[in-house]
Design a protein around this motif. Structure first.
Motif, PDB file in Angstrom:
ATOM      1  N   ALA A 176       0.826  -1.206   0.000  1.00  0.00           N
ATOM      2  CA  ALA A 176       0.000   0.000   0.000  1.00  0.00           C
ATOM      3  C   ALA A 176       0.863   1.260   0.000  1.00  0.00           C
ATOM      4  O   ALA A 176       0.567   2.225  -0.713  1.00  0.00           O
ATOM      5  CB  ALA A 176      -0.932  -0.003   1.200  1.00  0.00           C
ATOM      6  N   ASP A 193       2.386   1.658  -3.465  1.00  0.00           N
ATOM      7  CA  ASP A 193       1.370   2.139  -4.413  1.00  0.00           C
ATOM      8  C   ASP A 193       1.098   3.627  -4.225  1.00  0.00           C
ATOM      9  O   ASP A 193       0.950   4.362  -5.208  1.00  0.00           O
ATOM     10  CB  ASP A 193       0.070   1.352  -4.251  1.00  0.00           C
ATOM     11  N   GLN A 194       1.044   4.079  -2.977  1.00  0.00           N
ATOM     12  CA  GLN A 194       0.812   5.498  -2.714  1.00  0.00           C
ATOM     13  C   GLN A 194       1.974   6.351  -3.209  1.00  0.00           C
ATOM     14  O   GLN A 194       1.765   7.427  -3.772  1.00  0.00           O
ATOM     15  CB  GLN A 194       0.596   5.741  -1.211  1.00  0.00           C
TER      16      GLN A 194
END
Length: 120
Positions: free
Chosen positions: A29, A32-33
């Motif tokens: 996550a 991805d950010q």
């Protein structure tokens, strides 16, 4: 400055050695950010490939381990995506690992992005 150095070192160590199950979803996550925050000019070459990888990964969550590995291998680069499309989506060759409805879904996902990838 020293506190920032230690904080950055701890974050880098967590990201480096976090391929185990409890930490891996959080690491993915964060990565991805960070990718989404990059300027568009840096993303232009690989953004469609990254989006394709994310969609195939989401499809793979409902499948078995060997099918997930095959989908990850398919989405490694543009050439492997094109080869997969030609062999299994166009020529309809049999793949003992990915067949039936999962193959149809993966072909549909590939067809969405194949025209956006450079050179195809």
């Amino acid at each position: 400055m020293k506190k920032f150095f230690w904080f950055a070192l701890i974050i880098l160590l967590l990201l480096t050695f976090s391929d185990k199950e409890p930490i891996k979803p959080y690491r993915d996550a964060v990565v991805d950010q960070v990718v989404m925050m990059l300027p568009a000019s840096w993303q232009a070459d690989n953004q469609d490939l990254l989006t394709l990888q994310q969609e195939l990964k989401a499809l793979g969550e409902t499948l078995g381990q060997s099918q997930r590995e095959l989908l990850a291998r398919i989405a490694t680069d543009k050439t492997s995506v094109a080869q997969f499309r030609q062999r299994y989506c166009i020529n309809r060759e049999f793949d003992p690992v990915l067949f039936g409805e999962p193959l149809q879904k993966s072909c549909a996902i590939v067809e969405q992005y194949i025209h956006r990838l450079d050179g195809f």
